[in-house]
Design an enzyme around this catalytic site. Structure first.
Site, PDB file in Angstrom:
ATOM      1  N   LYS A  83       0.836  -1.214   0.000  1.00  0.00           N
ATOM      2  CA  LYS A  83       0.000   0.000   0.000  1.00  0.00           C
ATOM      3  C   LYS A  83       0.871   1.266   0.000  1.00  0.00           C
ATOM      4  CE  LYS A  83      -2.055  -1.162   3.865  1.00  0.00           C
ATOM      5  NZ  LYS A  83      -1.293  -2.398   4.144  1.00  0.00           N
ATOM      6  N   ARG A  85      -9.783   0.788   8.656  1.00  0.00           N
ATOM      7  CA  ARG A  85      -9.320  -0.565   8.952  1.00  0.00           C
ATOM      8  C   ARG A  85     -10.340  -1.349   9.771  1.00  0.00           C
ATOM      9  NH1 ARG A  85      -3.433   0.277   8.806  1.00  0.00           N
ATOM     10  NH2 ARG A  85      -2.347  -1.580   9.500  1.00  0.00           N
ATOM     11  N   ARG A 145      11.959  -5.395   4.597  1.00  0.00           N
ATOM     12  CA  ARG A 145      11.643  -3.970   4.345  1.00  0.00           C
ATOM     13  C   ARG A 145      12.627  -3.039   5.074  1.00  0.00           C
ATOM     14  NH1 ARG A 145       5.762  -1.660   5.426  1.00  0.00           N
ATOM     15  NH2 ARG A 145       6.021  -2.660   7.465  1.00  0.00           N
ATOM     16  N   ARG A 200      11.407  -1.191  10.711  1.00  0.00           N
ATOM     17  CA  ARG A 200      10.331  -0.836  11.643  1.00  0.00           C
ATOM     18  C   ARG A 200      10.285  -1.815  12.808  1.00  0.00           C
ATOM     19  NH1 ARG A 200       5.022   0.512   8.103  1.00  0.00           N
ATOM     20  NH2 ARG A 200       4.064  -0.770   9.708  1.00  0.00           N
ATOM     21  N   ARG A 255      -0.240  -8.881  13.247  1.00  0.00           N
ATOM     22  CA  ARG A 255      -0.828  -7.865  12.350  1.00  0.00           C
ATOM     23  C   ARG A 255      -1.647  -8.539  11.251  1.00  0.00           C
ATOM     24  NH1 ARG A 255       4.375  -4.937  10.661  1.00  0.00           N
ATOM     25  NH2 ARG A 255       3.031  -3.897   9.147  1.00  0.00           N
TER      26      ARG A 255
END
Ligand code: AP5
Length: 215
Positions: free
Chosen positions: A15, A90, A129, A162, A173
């Site tokens: 996203k 969400r 990431r 992160r 998550r």
């Protein structure tokens, strides 16, 4: 006519990556609820302190504070031509609040691209990431590496991982997405605005599908 686009998809679907590529091109402001929370964390605001525990556990921050934060952001002058929302809504309550907020402006959600990626791919995406703490640009050590290892192509800042990309937090998550966010797929399908794209394709191919879906 302003345009309101909601990018839907599980954690790691792409996203943020896609929003960064598409927003400016479409003349839209990229509003990421996760980035807004991370800015508050960095500035040690009360909202940041409240959000931290939820984010560290991979849980959703309560609806009331999340809705108030996004509402304030999209009511600013720079959003007058429209917004590309990433990570919000969400929950069904957030989706209803967004509809009400936009109805008050005489607007509505125009299109909801769902970036579909199976769970087994998400873990590899998130564990590789790297993000620039200065400009927010997102990289992947294999799929989208920076030109110089560990440094942002845009501004040379040292990249970071992160805190919530640890395997146990990522697993939670993904669970939270399935339980609390996936019901929005039916919500937007029923409104006739859902457009599914194949998020397993290379980044450029996903962008092309999204641009086609957005029209
Ligand atoms: P948030 O920051 O919104 O995280 P998320 O939705 O879990 O999504 P991510 O940012 O992890 O993934 P992404 O889909 O943007 O993928 P990306 O482009 O980075 O939320 C974090 C936390 O904040 C939540 O857990 C919650 O606590 C709180 N929060 C936020 N919003 C909230 C809300 N509305 N309500 C309540 N709480 C909220 O890509 C991932 C990696 O894959 C990158 O390395 C990228 O380079 C790579 N990649 C991307 N696309 C491709 C591709 N096509 N092929 C190969 N690699 C790719």
């Amino acid at each position: 006519m302003a345009k309101y686009i909601v990018l839907l998809g599980p954690p790691g679907a792409g996203k943020g990556t896609q929003a960064q590529r598409i927003a400016a091109q479409q003349g839209l402001v990229h509003v990421s609820s996760g980035d807004l929370f991370r800015e508050n964390l960095k500035m040690e605001t009360d909202l940041g302190k409240l959000a931290k525990g939820f984010m560290d556990r991979g849980e959703l921050v309560p609806d009331d504070v999340t809705i108030a934060m996004v509402k304030e952001r999209i009511s600013r002058a720079d959003c007058v031509k429209g917004v590309l929302l990433d990570g919000f809504p969400r929950t069904p309550a957030q989706a209803k609040a967004l509809d009400e907020m936009l109805a008050g402006l005489g607007q509505k959600v125009n299109i909801v691209p769902l970036i579909a990626v199976p769970a087994e791919v998400l873990m590899a995406r998130l564990s590789g990431r790297w993000t620039c703490p200065k400009c927010g640009h997102v990289y992947h050590q294999v799929y989208s590496p920076p030109q110089k290892t560990g440094l942002c192509d845009e501004d040379g800042t040292a990249l970071i991982q992160r805190d919530d990309d640890k395997p146990a937090t990522v697993a939670n998550r993904i669970r939270v997405y399935t339980d609390q966010t996936a019901p929005l797929i039916a919500y937007y399908h029923d409104q006739g605005v859902l457009a599914e794209v194949d998020g397993t394709l290379p980044i450029e191919a996903v962008t092309a599908q999204l641009i086609k879906a957005i029209g």
